[in-house]
Scaffold this motif. Structure first.
Motif, short mmCIF file in Angstrom:
data_model
loop_
_atom_site.label_atom_id
_atom_site.label_comp_id
_atom_site.label_asym_id
_atom_site.label_seq_id
_atom_site.Cartn_x
_atom_site.Cartn_y
_atom_site.Cartn_z
N ASN A 1 0.85 -1.19 0.00
CA ASN A 1 0.00 0.00 0.00
C ASN A 1 0.89 1.24 0.00
OD1 ASN A 1 -2.13 1.76 0.21
ND2 ASN A 1 -2.38 1.50 2.41
N TRP A 2 1.08 1.84 -1.18
CA TRP A 2 1.99 2.99 -1.29
C TRP A 2 1.33 4.25 -0.76
CZ3 TRP A 2 2.31 7.77 -3.50
CH2 TRP A 2 3.58 8.34 -3.50
N ARG A 3 1.88 4.71 0.33
CA ARG A 3 1.52 6.02 0.85
C ARG A 3 2.79 6.67 1.39
NH1 ARG A 3 -2.91 5.36 5.20
NH2 ARG A 3 -1.99 3.31 5.49
N PRO A 4 2.97 7.98 1.20
CA PRO A 4 4.21 8.60 1.64
C PRO A 4 4.42 8.48 3.14
CG PRO A 4 2.98 10.06 0.19
CD PRO A 4 2.07 8.91 0.55
N ALA A 5 5.62 8.14 3.56
CA ALA A 5 6.03 8.18 4.97
C ALA A 5 7.30 8.99 5.03
CB ALA A 5 6.26 6.78 5.50
N GLY A 6 7.27 10.14 5.68
CA GLY A 6 8.38 11.06 5.55
C GLY A 6 8.26 11.79 4.24
N SER A 7 9.29 12.55 3.89
CA SER A 7 9.16 13.44 2.74
C SER A 7 9.95 13.03 1.52
CB SER A 7 9.58 14.85 3.16
OG SER A 7 10.95 14.87 3.52
N TYR A 8 10.89 12.10 1.62
CA TYR A 8 11.74 11.72 0.48
C TYR A 8 12.42 12.95 -0.10
CZ TYR A 8 9.17 7.28 0.72
OH TYR A 8 8.61 6.10 1.14
N GLY A 9 12.92 13.83 0.77
CA GLY A 9 13.48 15.09 0.34
C GLY A 9 14.79 14.94 -0.41
N MET A 10 14.94 15.72 -1.46
CA MET A 10 16.17 15.72 -2.25
C MET A 10 16.69 17.15 -2.38
SD MET A 10 15.64 12.67 -5.02
CE MET A 10 17.38 12.24 -4.95
N GLY A 11 16.50 17.81 -3.53
CA GLY A 11 16.98 19.17 -3.69
C GLY A 11 16.26 20.14 -2.77
N ALA A 12 17.00 21.11 -2.23
CA ALA A 12 16.42 22.07 -1.29
C ALA A 12 16.95 23.46 -1.59
CB ALA A 12 16.75 21.68 0.15
N VAL A 13 16.08 24.46 -1.45
CA VAL A 13 16.48 25.85 -1.63
C VAL A 13 15.59 26.74 -0.77
CG1 VAL A 13 14.96 26.15 -3.63
CG2 VAL A 13 16.95 27.64 -3.36
N ALA A 14 16.20 27.79 -0.22
CA ALA A 14 15.45 28.78 0.56
C ALA A 14 15.37 30.07 -0.23
CB ALA A 14 16.13 29.01 1.90
N ALA A 15 14.18 30.65 -0.32
CA ALA A 15 13.97 31.90 -1.04
C ALA A 15 12.65 32.51 -0.59
CB ALA A 15 13.97 31.67 -2.55
N ASP A 16 12.49 33.79 -0.83
CA ASP A 16 11.27 34.49 -0.44
C ASP A 16 10.26 34.40 -1.58
OD1 ASP A 16 9.32 36.15 0.53
OD2 ASP A 16 10.52 37.99 0.46
N PHE A 17 9.43 33.37 -1.55
CA PHE A 17 8.51 33.11 -2.66
C PHE A 17 7.28 34.01 -2.65
CE2 PHE A 17 10.80 29.02 -2.37
CZ PHE A 17 11.24 28.93 -3.69
N ASP A 18 6.93 34.58 -1.50
CA ASP A 18 5.72 35.40 -1.44
C ASP A 18 6.01 36.88 -1.21
OD1 ASP A 18 6.58 35.11 1.13
OD2 ASP A 18 4.72 34.28 1.93
N ASN A 19 7.27 37.29 -1.36
CA ASN A 19 7.65 38.70 -1.29
C ASN A 19 7.25 39.37 0.02
OD1 ASN A 19 8.65 38.31 -3.84
ND2 ASN A 19 7.35 39.82 -4.85
N ASP A 20 7.32 38.61 1.12
CA ASP A 20 7.00 39.20 2.41
C ASP A 20 8.25 39.52 3.23
OD1 ASP A 20 7.81 36.67 3.15
OD2 ASP A 20 6.04 36.21 4.36
N GLY A 21 9.42 39.28 2.63
CA GLY A 21 10.66 39.62 3.32
C GLY A 21 11.23 38.53 4.19
#
Length: 622
Positions: free
Chosen positions: A300-320
């Motif tokens: 039964n395939w359901r996500p457990a955890g996030s399987y995270g790979m590439g990551a980046v931090a940026a201000d996507f909503d222009n709130d500073g």
């Protein structure tokens, strides 16, 4: 004006995000299940003859990329990642990242290549390490790895760069399957492993993947985010062909990520004294909404955890405030929205950047961020598995994204498996283009006459300036079309000539150094930001460049691509313009500074509160 009153004055008022409520993922196929049904069918859709003519390739304006790695002195830097011919484990397939940063502050970018190892290496004296190459300022590089003290051996994965102690020298963080490493830059050409002392080594059972430095609480000290891929134990993982999910088109291949529990992402807060506090739980990073209670079984395939790979931090909503995007493999990708109070809310599904336009979870690898259409909002490109379309998320400016992949013309290439990904302006025309470093994961495909190959060429899309891209790969030089099993890639001006070069870390081979020949036919600016009130690396600083009626915007970012670090200096193509009418810097502290009539074809060093402190003309083209 007091600092409190000028805080983020250049940002428009934050709009309320029009988020759809109660969106549930539809038909989430696993990577293996998806490919069992689509793997032999080629493209997921067909283009009409009219569309084919519309997307017919036109040559870029004289720009070619040549792979000069051997001439530059990188030829012996061979990547090690298990058995190159018959990989048995997922860990051997994933490869490593690359960082471009000026570790010795001489004004020239140096190269660090993350390296892996092999299980049999533990039984002999050969211990592969990463490679640090110092830029000789003449097109060549010198291996200074041992002299610099970067001698850790192990299953290296990703890397990111940032001056975490604000001493003026950028430090290096490397993720591993096992304990991660933080190297403090001593300022004398050497580094010291301070991982344990700083509290960021983690535990040996985790698989560190992408990472990025960011100042999420805007206190002037860089914090650290680490995505974790899967929980992996080679002793318990089935070998190729031993389980249903360990076959591809009937061929036995390594198992995973399905069948393995997803990893838990980590956020470390910088205490300002050289140490970090793990705030993953109380910040909400470790328990993203919608994934915390899910489980996985083989039936039964359901996500457990996030399987995270590439990551980046940026201000996507222009709130500073910096947000975090994580590209996830065979699971919904994550958008951590910064709540301004030390916590994050995961909003990827509601914001429209977790799935593709059909509600399917893709096998996300690398991720790039830029304002590709000049509307003042940061967009996202994500590399995916073969037989999947490269995803382009257009930022709607209201807290949501639109999957614009097909409209933008990215649907013409689906047989490649993308890892490294990024936006960059290769021809200096003022519009961000897209580059993808490709290579399949299954060594068992090598030599077989299938529609999908193991070694694959790179892909270069030219931005047409109207929301669409054209594939100019085949006319952009031998460095683009040459096939490799490519993984991480990073972008930066290695020879200070004003156009962007690329370094690609190739699995089981030497790296590629793709020199940009011809980008200097148009004008450009490169801007290095140095924080004083803000963090010294100026990560999170946003720069706008106005030339005539065309406005460009970019942000200083740590991490990005696939497990890699781009040049922290920002590059702006100016086309035929001999100057930028305005250069505006919005610092993480909230201070805004503006400069008029800035001449083209130079590097500017801008220090917070001090203005332009250095101007250097670009190096003449060979």
């Amino acid at each position: 004006m007091p600092l409190e009153q000028i805080l983020f004055v250049s940002h428009p008022p934050r709009k309320e995000a029009r988020l759809s409520k109660g969106i549930a993922p539809r038909n989430l196929p696993s990577r293996r299940n998806f490919l069992r049904t689509a793997g032999g069918s080629g493209l997921l859709f067909s283009l009409s003859p009219a569309a084919d003519r519309l997307l017919a390739e036109t040559a870029p304006p004289g720009v070619k990329f040549s792979d000069v790695a051997v001439e530059a002195g990188l030829g012996r830097a061979r990547n090690i990642s298990g058995d190159p011919r018959n990989k048995q484990f997922l860990l051997e397939e994933m490869g490593c990242g690359v960082a471009l940063f000026d570790y010795d502050n001489d004004g020239w970018l140096d190269i660090f290549l993350v390296n892996g190892t092999a299980f049999e290496s533990a039984k002999n004296s050969r211990k592969p390490t990463g490679y640090l190459f110092r830029n000789n300022r003449d097109g060549t590089f010198t291996d200074v790895t041992a002299k610099a003290g970067l001698t850790r051996s192990g299953w290296g994965q990703g890397c990111c760069v940032g001056d975490y102690d604000n001493d003026g020298f950028d430090d290096l963080f490397i993720t591993y399957w096992g304990r991660n490493v933080l190297y403090h830059n001593n300022g004398d050409g050497t580094f010291t492993d301070v991982s344990e002392k700083a509290g960021v080594a983690g535990v040996g059972s985790r698989w560190g993947a992408g990472c990025c430095f960011l100042d999420y609480d805007r206190d002037g000290n860089l914090d650290l985010f680490v995505s974790n891929y899967v929980n992996f134990d080679p002793a318990s993982v089935p070998r190729p062909g031993e389980a249903e999910l360990c076959r591809f088109n009937g061929i036995p291949v390594p198992c995973g990520p399905q069948g393995l529990a997803g990893g838990t992402n980590i956020l470390y807060r910088n205490r300002g004294d050289g140490t970090f506090e793990d705030v993953s739980e109380k910040s909400g990073i470790a328990n993203p909404r919608g994934l915390s209670s899910t489980v996985f079984t083989r039936d039964n395939w359901r996500p457990a955890g996030s399987y995270g790979m590439g990551a980046v931090a940026a201000d996507f909503d222009n709130d500073g405030w910096p947000d975090i995007y994580v590209s996830c493999d065979s699971a919904p990708s994550l958008l951590y929205h910064n709540n301004h109070d030390g916590t994050f809310s995961e909003a990827g599904v509601a914001a429209g950047c977790a799935f593709d336009e059909n509600g399917a979870a893709m096998s996300g690898m690398g991720v790039g961020v830029a304002d590709y259409d000049g509307d003042g909002w940061l967009d996202i490109v994500r590399a995916n598995f073969s037989d999947q379309v490269t995803t382009l998320y257009h930022n709607n400016g209201d807290g949501t994204f639109q999957d614009a992949s097909l409209q933008a013309g990215l649907g013409i290439n689906t047989k490649y498996l993308g890892f490294g990904a990024g936006f960059f302006d290769f021809d200096n025309d003022g519009w961000k283009d897209i580059f993808l470093a490709n290579g399949h994961v299954y060594s068992q495909l090598a030599g077989r006459k299938l529609h999908i190959g193991y070694e694959q060429p790179k892909v270069l899309y030219r931005n047409l300036g109207n929301g669409r891209f054209e594939d100019v790969s085949s006319s952009s030089g031998p460095g683009i079309v040459a096939p490799h099993v490519s993984r991480g890639c990073a972008f930066g001006d290695l020879d200070n000539d004003g156009c962007i070069d690329i370094v690609v870390n190739n699995l089981d081979a030497a790296p590629s150094l793709l020199r940009n020949d011809g980008g200097t036919r148009k004008n450009a600016l490169i801007i290095k930001c140095v924080g004083t009130r803000s963090n010294r690396s100026a990560i999170g600083a946003r720069v706008k460049v106005l030339t005539g009626k065309h406005t460009q915007m970019d942000e200083v970012m740590s991490g990005s691509s696939y497990y890699s670090q781009n040049d922290l200096r920002l590059h702006f193509g100016l086309g035929a313009s001999a100057k930028a009418d305005t250069v505006e810097v919005l610092w993480p502290s909230g201070l805004k500074e503006s400069f008029k009539d800035v001449a083209a074809n130079q590097l500017l060093v801008i220090t917070e509160t001090k203005g332009i402190v250095r101007r250097e003309p670009f190096k003449p083209v060979r």
